[in-house]
Write a protein that holds these residues in place. Structure first.
Motif, PDB file in Angstrom:
ATOM      1  N   LEU A 334     -26.883 -16.269  10.629  1.00  0.00           N
ATOM      2  CA  LEU A 334     -25.682 -16.333   9.799  1.00  0.00           C
ATOM      3  C   LEU A 334     -24.735 -15.186  10.159  1.00  0.00           C
ATOM      4  O   LEU A 334     -23.526 -15.394  10.335  1.00  0.00           O
ATOM      5  N   GLY A 337     -22.969 -15.760  13.395  1.00  0.00           N
ATOM      6  CA  GLY A 337     -21.963 -16.809  13.244  1.00  0.00           C
ATOM      7  C   GLY A 337     -20.715 -16.295  12.535  1.00  0.00           C
ATOM      8  O   GLY A 337     -19.585 -16.588  12.944  1.00  0.00           O
ATOM      9  N   ILE A 338     -20.923 -15.516  11.492  1.00  0.00           N
ATOM     10  CA  ILE A 338     -19.781 -14.965  10.753  1.00  0.00           C
ATOM     11  C   ILE A 338     -18.982 -14.032  11.668  1.00  0.00           C
ATOM     12  O   ILE A 338     -17.752 -14.088  11.723  1.00  0.00           O
ATOM     13  N   ASP A 415     -24.803 -23.331   9.261  1.00  0.00           N
ATOM     14  CA  ASP A 415     -23.672 -23.783  10.088  1.00  0.00           C
ATOM     15  C   ASP A 415     -22.500 -24.218   9.215  1.00  0.00           C
ATOM     16  O   ASP A 415     -21.342 -23.898   9.511  1.00  0.00           O
ATOM     17  N   ILE A 418     -20.805 -21.088   8.052  1.00  0.00           N
ATOM     18  CA  ILE A 418     -20.030 -20.433   9.117  1.00  0.00           C
ATOM     19  C   ILE A 418     -18.706 -21.178   9.347  1.00  0.00           C
ATOM     20  O   ILE A 418     -17.645 -20.569   9.486  1.00  0.00           O
ATOM     21  N   ASP A 422     -14.941 -19.838   8.862  1.00  0.00           N
ATOM     22  CA  ASP A 422     -13.934 -19.993   9.914  1.00  0.00           C
ATOM     23  C   ASP A 422     -12.636 -20.525   9.302  1.00  0.00           C
ATOM     24  O   ASP A 422     -11.556 -19.971   9.494  1.00  0.00           O
TER      25      ASP A 422
END
Ligand SMILES: *Cc1c(COP(=O)(O)O)cnc(C)c1O
Length: 428
Positions: A334, A337-338, A415, A418, A422
């Motif tokens: 996580l 991804g962030i 996901d 994330i 975004d």
């Protein structure tokens, strides 16, 4: 998303509960808007009173490490409830959970159960004072140890080394016995000890801080505290209410191989019921009533429903030895991804992560103590929070909180989160 019913329920609550909540952070004061009222939760998801589904990154502020309504815990509580909900007399269950906790955590011989983390920390300090026959304690700015008077202290002004109350109702007399130090700053601690020779009973610390975002100790900090305490006859209290049974089977003592003198627990140890505990080696714990002179008690302490939930939770964590690694992997995934999407959207940020604790700070500088945590951009955080809620992702309604990753979260959930981040960070 629509919050019609939540808003109505909040309005009703405000009439009869101060601020509409039973714990202030729930009121959304730091982010604006009105709180979301929960109807139910299962696994990684919250379901609110308007029928919205949210991926949950608070998890009751930590306890639900295996996800909401975890079957073995729920079953244990239901079965126990049928046999009576409170006796004020000993039960075998209390010994079972105590024995299991003592076997999982390094360096403790005995444990006493209470009803909250606040009670655990408050009692640990009393025990330390009784044991050392000293009055003062050192705590760190930004560390939270519950809401008992000795901990509601802020830095004093100018030349004074002692703290001042940071809530009306805390007396100056209480405040003068709590010295405030800077997290991750050993020199500061050493100076306080030097200025208060033979007066300090205990240093209480979140060995990984989680109440100013997630702030791991810098290399040598905990080792240094251990040495300073040993050299000066001070007891080292690890407040593991958040980290205990979360960062490792044996908590931060195990993770960093450092022994504390007293350890406080809460949150995970109760499996979602109101439980706290404090533990130490026998020499210290035997100082408690009825064996010793330090008084501590509780009508509902060791309550059978709470102990049943806690025992089922600890058994699950004790049995599944891979869990802490699995949680860490999910959290790191996580975090990566962030980091990727925030960078791509030119957001200024710092991410702190250790094990299943993670926090996102909207500031470019390292976040290592209260001052650096407070430097984050709260306006961005507000947009972040409300944006994520609109996407179906629930994080704590304050920039000073850690996110808690649970085993119920799938990589699909991560996901999804994330992608939501975004999308939201493009609007900053
Ligand atoms: C939550 C917390 C407490 C207080 O526990 P309560 O059960 O809310 O009283 C104490 N210390 C730490 C580190 C905590 O995270």
């Amino acid at each position: 998303m629509i919050y019609k019913r939540s808003s109505e329920l909040f309005a009703e609550a405000e009439k009869v509960i101060p601020g509409g909540v039973n714990s202030p952070v729930r009121a959304f004061k730091a982010v604006g808007g009105t709180p979301i009222f929960v109807k139910s939760a299962k696994g990684a998801y919250l379901y609110d009173e308007d029928g919205n589904r949210l991926i949950d990154y608070i998890n009751s502020w930590g306890p639900m490490i295996l996800g909401h309504a975890y079957e073995p815990v729920v079953e244990a509580v239901i079965e126990k409830a049928k046999l009576g909900t409170s006796f004020g007399m000993p039960t075998e269950l209390e010994t079972q959970i105590a024995a299991l906790a003592v076997s999982m955590v390094p360096n403790i011989d005995k444990i006493r159960f209470v009803n909250s983390g606040t009670e655990a920390c408050m009692s640990a300090v009393r025990l330390a004072r009784g044991f050392t026959k000293r009055d003062k304690i050192i705590k760190f700015a930004g560390c939270y140890h519950g809401h008992s008077d000795s901990f509601l202290i802020q830095a004093g002004s100018g030349a004074v080394t002692f703290g001042t109350p940071n809530s009306p109702g805390v007396t100056a007399g209480t405040a003068k016995d709590t010295l405030l130090a800077k997290y991750n700053d050993l020199e500061n601690v050493a100076a306080l000890i030097e200025a208060n020779k033979n007066e300090i009973a205990a240093i209480i610390v979140e060995p990984v801080a989680g109440n100013m975002g997630c702030i791991p100790p810098v290399k040598g900090f905990l080792e240094g505290l251990r040495e300073l305490c040993t050299a000066n006859g001070i007891l080292l209290i690890f407040d593991e209410v958040m980290t205990g049974f979360r960062l490792a089977r044996g908590g931060v003592q195990e993770l960093f191989n450092i022994n504390a003198d007293i350890v406080c627990f809460g949150k995970v140890i109760g499996g979602g019921l109101p439980v706290g505990a404090f533990a130490a080696r026998a020499e210290i714990m035997n100082y408690l009533a009825p064996l010793g002179p330090v008084y501590q008690a509780g009508t509902l302490s060791g309550n059978p429903l709470a102990m049943a939930a806690g025992l089922a939770m600890l058994q699950a964590l004790d049995t599944d030895r891979a869990i802490f690694k699995r949680l860490e992997d999910k959290t790191a995934y996580l975090g990566a991804g962030i980091e990727r999407v925030l960078k791509a959207n030119n957001v200024v940020f710092t991410i702190n992560q250790i094990g299943s604790m993670i926090s996102v700070h909207f500031d470019a500088n390292p976040v290592t103590d209260f001052q650096s945590a407070a430097a984050g951009d709260n306006e961005t955080f507000k947009k972040f929070f409300h944006g994520l809620v609109a996407e179906g992702v629930y994080i704590a309604p304050s920039a000073y909180e850690t996110w808690f990753i649970t085993d119920a979260l799938t990589y699909g959930d991560l996901d999804f989160t994330i992608q939501a981040i975004d999308k939201v960070s493009k609007t900053f």
